[in-house]
Design a protein around this motif. Structure first.
Motif, PDB file in Angstrom:
ATOM      1  N   GLU A 250      44.263  23.089  -3.167  1.00  0.00           N
ATOM      2  CA  GLU A 250      44.215  21.638  -3.003  1.00  0.00           C
ATOM      3  C   GLU A 250      43.266  21.050  -4.033  1.00  0.00           C
ATOM      4  O   GLU A 250      42.135  21.529  -4.196  1.00  0.00           O
ATOM      5  N   LEU A 251      43.729  20.007  -4.696  1.00  0.00           N
ATOM      6  CA  LEU A 251      42.967  19.389  -5.783  1.00  0.00           C
ATOM      7  C   LEU A 251      42.803  17.899  -5.533  1.00  0.00           C
ATOM      8  O   LEU A 251      43.740  17.221  -5.106  1.00  0.00           O
ATOM      9  N   ASP A 252      41.609  17.386  -5.822  1.00  0.00           N
ATOM     10  CA  ASP A 252      41.371  15.945  -5.864  1.00  0.00           C
ATOM     11  C   ASP A 252      41.651  15.445  -7.270  1.00  0.00           C
ATOM     12  O   ASP A 252      41.265  16.086  -8.266  1.00  0.00           O
ATOM     13  N   LEU A 253      42.290  14.301  -7.372  1.00  0.00           N
ATOM     14  CA  LEU A 253      42.644  13.714  -8.656  1.00  0.00           C
ATOM     15  C   LEU A 253      42.232  12.249  -8.662  1.00  0.00           C
ATOM     16  O   LEU A 253      42.679  11.468  -7.822  1.00  0.00           O
ATOM     17  N   ALA A 254      41.365  11.871  -9.581  1.00  0.00           N
ATOM     18  CA  ALA A 254      40.949  10.477  -9.720  1.00  0.00           C
ATOM     19  C   ALA A 254      41.979   9.728 -10.553  1.00  0.00           C
ATOM     20  O   ALA A 254      42.302  10.138 -11.672  1.00  0.00           O
ATOM     21  N   VAL A 255      42.520   8.639 -10.013  1.00  0.00           N
ATOM     22  CA  VAL A 255      43.522   7.839 -10.709  1.00  0.00           C
ATOM     23  C   VAL A 255      43.056   6.390 -10.748  1.00  0.00           C
ATOM     24  O   VAL A 255      42.240   5.960  -9.937  1.00  0.00           O
ATOM     25  N   VAL A 256      43.594   5.642 -11.709  1.00  0.00           N
ATOM     26  CA  VAL A 256      43.283   4.215 -11.840  1.00  0.00           C
ATOM     27  C   VAL A 256      44.588   3.437 -11.767  1.00  0.00           C
ATOM     28  O   VAL A 256      45.500   3.668 -12.569  1.00  0.00           O
ATOM     29  N   ALA A 257      44.683   2.516 -10.818  1.00  0.00           N
ATOM     30  CA  ALA A 257      45.915   1.752 -10.613  1.00  0.00           C
ATOM     31  C   ALA A 257      46.193   0.843 -11.807  1.00  0.00           C
ATOM     32  O   ALA A 257      45.276   0.437 -12.526  1.00  0.00           O
ATOM     33  N   PRO A 258      47.472   0.505 -12.061  1.00  0.00           N
ATOM     34  CA  PRO A 258      47.800  -0.461 -13.111  1.00  0.00           C
ATOM     35  C   PRO A 258      47.071  -1.788 -12.902  1.00  0.00           C
ATOM     36  O   PRO A 258      46.675  -2.138 -11.784  1.00  0.00           O
ATOM     37  N   GLU A 259      46.916  -2.542 -13.984  1.00  0.00           N
ATOM     38  CA  GLU A 259      46.160  -3.794 -13.946  1.00  0.00           C
ATOM     39  C   GLU A 259      46.947  -4.949 -13.335  1.00  0.00           C
ATOM     40  O   GLU A 259      46.358  -5.965 -12.962  1.00  0.00           O
ATOM     41  N   VAL A 260      48.258  -4.806 -13.247  1.00  0.00           N
ATOM     42  CA  VAL A 260      49.111  -5.891 -12.749  1.00  0.00           C
ATOM     43  C   VAL A 260      49.636  -5.517 -11.363  1.00  0.00           C
ATOM     44  O   VAL A 260      50.152  -4.410 -11.159  1.00  0.00           O
ATOM     45  N   ALA A 261      49.495  -6.417 -10.412  1.00  0.00           N
ATOM     46  CA  ALA A 261      49.964  -6.157  -9.055  1.00  0.00           C
ATOM     47  C   ALA A 261      51.482  -5.962  -9.030  1.00  0.00           C
ATOM     48  O   ALA A 261      52.216  -6.513  -9.854  1.00  0.00           O
ATOM     49  N   GLY A 262      51.939  -5.162  -8.074  1.00  0.00           N
ATOM     50  CA  GLY A 262      53.366  -4.926  -7.936  1.00  0.00           C
ATOM     51  C   GLY A 262      53.632  -3.608  -7.229  1.00  0.00           C
ATOM     52  O   GLY A 262      52.701  -2.937  -6.764  1.00  0.00           O
ATOM     53  N   GLU A 263      54.886  -3.213  -7.152  1.00  0.00           N
ATOM     54  CA  GLU A 263      55.279  -1.957  -6.530  1.00  0.00           C
ATOM     55  C   GLU A 263      55.493  -0.907  -7.620  1.00  0.00           C
ATOM     56  O   GLU A 263      56.243  -1.134  -8.573  1.00  0.00           O
ATOM     57  N   TYR A 264      54.843   0.238  -7.477  1.00  0.00           N
ATOM     58  CA  TYR A 264      54.871   1.284  -8.490  1.00  0.00           C
ATOM     59  C   TYR A 264      55.191   2.629  -7.851  1.00  0.00           C
ATOM     60  O   TYR A 264      55.080   2.808  -6.629  1.00  0.00           O
ATOM     61  N   GLN A 265      55.566   3.589  -8.698  1.00  0.00           N
ATOM     62  CA  GLN A 265      55.670   4.979  -8.283  1.00  0.00           C
ATOM     63  C   GLN A 265      54.515   5.750  -8.936  1.00  0.00           C
ATOM     64  O   GLN A 265      54.315   5.661 -10.155  1.00  0.00           O
ATOM     65  N   LEU A 266      53.773   6.459  -8.114  1.00  0.00           N
ATOM     66  CA  LEU A 266      52.733   7.357  -8.601  1.00  0.00           C
ATOM     67  C   LEU A 266      53.354   8.750  -8.685  1.00  0.00           C
ATOM     68  O   LEU A 266      53.787   9.303  -7.677  1.00  0.00           O
ATOM     69  N   GLU A 267      53.436   9.285  -9.891  1.00  0.00           N
ATOM     70  CA  GLU A 267      54.033  10.601 -10.105  1.00  0.00           C
ATOM     71  C   GLU A 267      52.959  11.611 -10.456  1.00  0.00           C
ATOM     72  O   GLU A 267      52.126  11.361 -11.331  1.00  0.00           O
ATOM     73  N   LEU A 268      52.969  12.763  -9.776  1.00  0.00           N
ATOM     74  CA  LEU A 268      52.051  13.854 -10.066  1.00  0.00           C
ATOM     75  C   LEU A 268      52.829  15.013 -10.673  1.00  0.00           C
ATOM     76  O   LEU A 268      53.913  15.377 -10.189  1.00  0.00           O
TER      77      LEU A 268
END
Length: 371
Positions: A250-268
């Motif tokens: 199990e791994l922790d991954l630090a991510v930063v959300a896009p700057e523009v609001a909306g619906e996105y897919q987070l792909e790992l």
């Protein structure tokens, strides 16, 4: 290494053999560099940096600071792209040599500084460049220098920063060894625009080959909108130990959300740096829907910490030529530091500027509107 020792080292190098101290070709030691030939070597790296900046839709503007300028090799090359260049270095001896061989004194100037605060007003440059310089600074000075560059560059301007990450000797995995099962364990359904959060995933080696640690094998992520990439280079987390076939971590991954609001897919996906993302050779990434909202969202930290940490500091390593120490900076630290300051790391490009024994990256950063 205290700052006084750091400055003293470079003062001595600048007095004894300044051009070789910048470009340590063993055949050019003891004054072996021809000045014009030395200065000409700056054109290639700056042309490549200019290409990265253009590709990011950014511009050097008219006035650029070259931090860690040494004898002025890159400053003279930058003058072909901007109107004014100001080179800055901690060693007076290096600044003296840079002034002595300056080919365009009407447009290029050199200044010594104390290693802590740049002697310039806030937002007084259009852009900043630092290559093969901060890799020699002690960790606290590295972070301080990045913050100072952020301070003196105007909002919307560009920072180009080269830093090694860690010593490494990469052995490329075969395609059939690049097979990972990725299961999301803890991912927020809602994140604020530009907010840094931690997600967790269980990664299983579903290949028939052991994945060796220390070979730049990492869990990473992309942001997509309507199946189109929005941000390809975001977080990274290293494999903490060798992972045998069938084993999981199990791994922790630090991510930063896009700057523009909306619906996105987070792909790992898993990547072996400078080789390929594993989805490109048949591995299956995982995706989840994430809603990005205008304001930051309170997100609970994962309940337990997995067996991995971000390597914010690497142990120093002596150069093979006997010169100054090298210090690595983790890519996640660079990315999260600028995100915290309201800026955006637009591109992270692998480079070979730190030599064959180091994994190194060039970062193209858009300076944010706020600090």
């Amino acid at each position: 290494m205290p700052v006084d020792r750091f400055k003293s080292t470079w003062e001595n190098l600048g007095r004894e053999d300044p051009l070789w101290a910048v470009l340590t070709d063993p055949e050019r030691r003891h004054g072996g560099w021809d000045v014009d030939e030395f200065l000409a070597t700056g054109a290639g790296p700056i042309a490549l940096v200019r290409k990265h900046v253009d590709a990011a839709g950014l511009s050097f503007g008219e006035r650029v600071i070259d931090l860690g300028c040494g004898a002025g090799r890159l400053a003279n090359a930058l003058a072909a792209h901007v109107h004014e260049v100001v080179g800055v270095d901690v060693a007076q001896s290096m600044v003296d040599e840079a002034n002595r061989i300056n080919r365009l004194p009407e447009r290029i100037s050199f200044v010594v500084y104390d290693g802590f605060r740049l002697p310039f007003d806030d937002e007084s440059f259009d852009s900043a460049v630092t290559l093969i310089s901060l890799q020699h600074s002690p960790p606290a000075l590295q972070v301080n220098a990045l913050l100072e560059l952020q301070r003196v560059v105007k909002p919307g301007g560009v920072l180009v920063v080269q830093l090694p990450c860690r010593p490494s000797k990469r052995e490329e995995l075969t395609a059939d060894g690049m097979r990972a099962g990725i299961e999301l364990v803890d991912v927020p359904a809602k994140i604020g625009a530009g907010q840094a959060v931690t997600v967790r995933a269980r990664v299983t080696n579903v290949s028939g080959h052991t994945w060796p640690s220390g070979q730049l094998i990492r869990l990473g992520n992309h942001w997509l909108k309507d199946d189109e990439p929005v941000s390809w280079d975001d977080g990274r987390t290293d494999l903490p130990f060798d992972l045998a076939p069938g084993a999981a971590v199990e791994l922790d991954l630090a991510v930063v959300a896009p700057e523009v609001a909306g619906e996105y897919q987070l792909e790992l996906d898993v990547v072996q740096e400078a080789v390929t993302w594993w989805a490109a050779v048949g591995s299956t990434p995982t995706r989840t829907e994430v809603v990005v909202v205008p304001e930051a969202v309170a997100v609970a930290a994962p309940a337990e910490q997995p067996e991995i940490v971000i390597a914010a500091r690497q142990a120093p390593h002596e150069r093979k030529d006997g010169g100054i120490e090298m210090f690595g900076v983790d890519t996640n630290l660079v990315r999260l530091l600028f995100a915290h300051c309201g800026s955006e790391v637009v591109t992270i490009v692998p480079d070979n500027m730190a030599g064959d024994d180091w994994e190194s990256f060039t970062y193209v950063i858009r300076r944010g509107e706020t600090v």
